[in-house]
Design a protein around this motif. Structure first.
Motif, mmCIF file in Angstrom:
data_model
loop_
_atom_site.group_PDB
_atom_site.id
_atom_site.type_symbol
_atom_site.label_atom_id
_atom_site.label_comp_id
_atom_site.label_asym_id
_atom_site.label_seq_id
_atom_site.Cartn_x
_atom_site.Cartn_y
_atom_site.Cartn_z
ATOM 1 N N VAL A 66 0.881 -1.165 0.000
ATOM 2 C CA VAL A 66 0.000 0.000 0.000
ATOM 3 C C VAL A 66 0.918 1.214 0.000
ATOM 4 C CG1 VAL A 66 -1.800 1.266 1.225
ATOM 5 C CG2 VAL A 66 -1.771 -1.248 1.290
ATOM 6 N N ARG B 167 -2.954 0.372 -4.000
ATOM 7 C CA ARG B 167 -2.796 -0.985 -3.473
ATOM 8 C C ARG B 167 -2.275 -1.845 -4.609
ATOM 9 N NH1 ARG B 167 -4.809 -2.530 1.285
ATOM 10 N NH2 ARG B 167 -6.042 -1.018 2.411
ATOM 11 N N HIS C 218 3.553 -1.107 3.859
ATOM 12 C CA HIS C 218 2.742 0.112 3.839
ATOM 13 C C HIS C 218 3.706 1.293 3.803
ATOM 14 C CE1 HIS C 218 -0.964 -2.090 4.905
ATOM 15 N NE2 HIS C 218 -0.061 -2.922 5.407
#
Length: 135
Positions: A42, A47, A123
């Motif tokens: 992400v 994504r 992330h």
């Protein structure tokens, strides 16, 4: 659970190799060793799923740029590794116009092979960047 905190230069060698492959867009050992088809990334609102899609994503956003990532500090808590650092960024067409962007990476790891942990999810938060300097 105990947290491990490192200062400047304390990132594991495999992290430095991973960031170097992003900077050079030459994906070899680090990406092959630590990512697979199940890895999810992400990046901001994007994504991306799977090693090939992650490579393609970095090529798309970084090909017109020269980037260098520097890890300032890391935190490790269980299977989570957090990096805080700065990336210097310049357009290849204007290499003397450099901006510095802060970043935070959160890695969720599979440590079943401690010598070569696998990234289950990554992330990334980057910026803000003074985009006017790059545009």
């Amino acid at each position: 659970m105990t947290a491990t905190i490192t200062g400047h230069g304390g990132a594991p060698a495999w992290i430095n190799a991973f960031l170097h492959e992003i900077d050079t867009l030459e994906f070899a050992t680090a990406f092959a060793t630590h990512l697979d088809q199940d890895t999810e990334m992400v990046f901001g609102t994007a994504r991306v799923h799977g090693v090939e899609a992650i490579k393609d994503f970095f090529v798309k956003i970084d090909a017109p740029l020269v980037t260098t990532h520097e890890v300032i500090e890391t935190w490790t808590v269980g299977d989570v590794l957090i990096l805080r650092g700065e990336a210097t960024v310049a357009k290849k067409t204007e290499p003397d116009t450099v901006v510095c962007a802060p970043f935070t990476h959160i890695f969720h790891l599979d440590r079943s092979d401690e010598a070569a942990p696998r990234i289950r999810s990554l992330h990334i938060t980057a910026g803000p960047v003074d985009t006017d300097a790059l545009l």
